[in-house]
Design a protein around this motif. Structure first.
Motif, PDB file in Angstrom:
ATOM      1  N   LYS A 248       0.866  -1.174   0.000  1.00 14.50           N
ATOM      2  CA  LYS A 248       0.000   0.000   0.000  1.00 14.50           C
ATOM      3  C   LYS A 248       0.907   1.230   0.000  1.00 14.50           C
ATOM      4  CE  LYS A 248      -3.682   2.290   2.537  1.00 14.50           C
ATOM      5  NZ  LYS A 248      -3.137   3.542   3.026  1.00 14.50           N
ATOM      6  N   ILE A 249       0.895   1.969  -1.067  1.00 14.61           N
ATOM      7  CA  ILE A 249       1.740   3.153  -1.191  1.00 14.61           C
ATOM      8  C   ILE A 249       1.156   4.261  -0.319  1.00 14.61           C
ATOM      9  CG2 ILE A 249       2.742   4.864  -2.764  1.00 14.61           C
ATOM     10  CD1 ILE A 249       3.690   1.913  -3.225  1.00 14.61           C
ATOM     11  N   ILE A 250       1.981   4.792   0.593  1.00 19.33           N
ATOM     12  CA  ILE A 250       1.494   5.860   1.463  1.00 19.33           C
ATOM     13  C   ILE A 250       2.088   7.219   1.112  1.00 19.33           C
ATOM     14  CG2 ILE A 250       0.858   4.365   3.378  1.00 19.33           C
ATOM     15  CD1 ILE A 250       3.473   5.093   4.749  1.00 19.33           C
ATOM     16  N   LYS A 251       3.194   7.219   0.353  1.00 17.93           N
ATOM     17  CA  LYS A 251       3.789   8.495  -0.041  1.00 17.93           C
ATOM     18  C   LYS A 251       4.673   8.298  -1.255  1.00 17.93           C
ATOM     19  CE  LYS A 251       4.390  12.836   1.251  1.00 17.93           C
ATOM     20  NZ  LYS A 251       3.343  13.781   1.122  1.00 17.93           N
ATOM     21  N   ARG A 252       4.589   9.239  -2.169  1.00 19.15           N
ATOM     22  CA  ARG A 252       5.486   9.274  -3.339  1.00 19.15           C
ATOM     23  C   ARG A 252       6.364  10.503  -3.228  1.00 19.15           C
ATOM     24  NH1 ARG A 252       2.483   8.534  -8.998  1.00 19.15           N
ATOM     25  NH2 ARG A 252       4.658   8.529  -9.624  1.00 19.15           N
ATOM     26  N   ASN A 253       7.631  10.339  -3.591  1.00 20.14           N
ATOM     27  CA  ASN A 253       8.572  11.456  -3.645  1.00 20.14           C
ATOM     28  C   ASN A 253       8.572  12.288  -2.363  1.00 20.14           C
ATOM     29  OD1 ASN A 253       9.330  10.827  -6.354  1.00 20.14           O
ATOM     30  ND2 ASN A 253       7.388  11.685  -6.991  1.00 20.14           N
ATOM     31  N   TYR A 254       8.796  11.615  -1.249  1.00 20.49           N
ATOM     32  CA  TYR A 254       8.886  12.317   0.029  1.00 20.49           C
ATOM     33  C   TYR A 254      10.196  13.097   0.065  1.00 20.49           C
ATOM     34  CZ  TYR A 254       9.290  13.270   4.991  1.00 20.49           C
ATOM     35  OH  TYR A 254       9.446  13.900   6.201  1.00 20.49           O
ATOM     36  N   ARG A 255      10.069  14.410   0.265  1.00 22.03           N
ATOM     37  CA  ARG A 255      11.243  15.272   0.277  1.00 22.03           C
ATOM     38  C   ARG A 255      11.322  16.036   1.596  1.00 22.03           C
ATOM     39  NH1 ARG A 255       9.447  15.731  -5.009  1.00 22.03           N
ATOM     40  NH2 ARG A 255      11.029  15.313  -6.590  1.00 22.03           N
ATOM     41  N   CYS A 256      12.545  16.209   2.044  1.00 24.98           N
ATOM     42  CA  CYS A 256      12.826  17.087   3.171  1.00 24.98           C
ATOM     43  C   CYS A 256      14.205  17.688   2.917  1.00 24.98           C
ATOM     44  CB  CYS A 256      12.765  16.329   4.506  1.00 24.98           C
ATOM     45  SG  CYS A 256      14.094  15.133   4.749  1.00 24.98           S
ATOM     46  N   LYS A 257      14.692  18.480   3.830  1.00 20.61           N
ATOM     47  CA  LYS A 257      15.984  19.142   3.618  1.00 20.61           C
ATOM     48  C   LYS A 257      17.134  18.150   3.525  1.00 20.61           C
ATOM     49  CE  LYS A 257      16.556  19.843   8.521  1.00 20.61           C
ATOM     50  NZ  LYS A 257      16.610  20.754   9.623  1.00 20.61           N
ATOM     51  N   LEU A 258      16.927  16.899   3.979  1.00 20.33           N
ATOM     52  CA  LEU A 258      17.982  15.884   3.978  1.00 20.33           C
ATOM     53  C   LEU A 258      18.073  15.105   2.667  1.00 20.33           C
ATOM     54  CD1 LEU A 258      17.234  14.529   7.549  1.00 20.33           C
ATOM     55  CD2 LEU A 258      19.074  16.097   6.882  1.00 20.33           C
ATOM     56  N   GLY A 259      16.995  15.115   1.876  1.00 23.39           N
ATOM     57  CA  GLY A 259      16.993  14.365   0.627  1.00 23.39           C
ATOM     58  C   GLY A 259      15.594  13.918   0.245  1.00 23.39           C
ATOM     59  N   GLU A 260      15.529  12.826  -0.500  1.00 25.25           N
ATOM     60  CA  GLU A 260      14.248  12.339  -1.036  1.00 25.25           C
ATOM     61  C   GLU A 260      14.202  10.814  -1.008  1.00 25.25           C
ATOM     62  OE1 GLU A 260      11.813  11.834  -5.175  1.00 25.25           O
ATOM     63  OE2 GLU A 260      13.889  12.514  -5.214  1.00 25.25           O
ATOM     64  N   ILE A 261      12.991  10.303  -0.818  1.00 21.91           N
ATOM     65  CA  ILE A 261      12.720   8.868  -0.958  1.00 21.91           C
ATOM     66  C   ILE A 261      11.644   8.739  -2.024  1.00 21.91           C
ATOM     67  CG2 ILE A 261      11.820   6.796   0.152  1.00 21.91           C
ATOM     68  CD1 ILE A 261      13.044   7.802   2.760  1.00 21.91           C
TER      69      ILE A 261
END
Length: 113
Positions: free
Chosen positions: A24-37
């Motif tokens: 179950k995909i809960i997030k796409r292209n999660y970004r923060c100041k540290l990088g991305e998933i």
């Protein structure tokens, strides 16, 4: 076709591959100041952080090989940020998967690092 559009298409291919297998995909292209998933999913009471890599040629190695130690450390830091921001704890079972797409062949490594 530009690299961003190709990347989006391949990421969607990986997303479909995962959802067809019960993720179950809960997030796409999660970004923060540290990088991305690229993708964050849930399956079997675990949060799974997924890096998707695409290669159209093996000239520089396979897509899986592109997820090197440095990239893994960035993903771990971003995952920690995600957990603390969204769940306020690190006491959640997690794993890190890698999906490599070489041309259109998908390789999925569960618990890749």
């Amino acid at each position: 076709m530009n690299k961003r559009k190709i990347g989006e298409e391949k990421e969607f291919l990986a997303l479909k591959y995962l959802t067809d297998r019960g993720y179950k995909i809960i997030k796409r292209n999660y970004r923060c100041k540290l990088g991305e998933i690229d993708l964050i999913a849930k399956k079997d009471n675990r949060i799974i952080f997924i890096e998707v890599k695409y290669r159209s040629t093996s000239k520089y190695g396979s897509a899986i090989e592109a997820v090197n130690y440095k990239k893994q450390m960035i993903i771990r830091r971003v995952a920690r940020h995600f957990l603390l921001t969204n769940y306020h704890t690190l006491e959640i079972p997690v794993s890190f998967d890698v999906i490599g797409i070489d041309n259109n062949k998908i390789t999925h490594i569960e618990n890749g690092f």
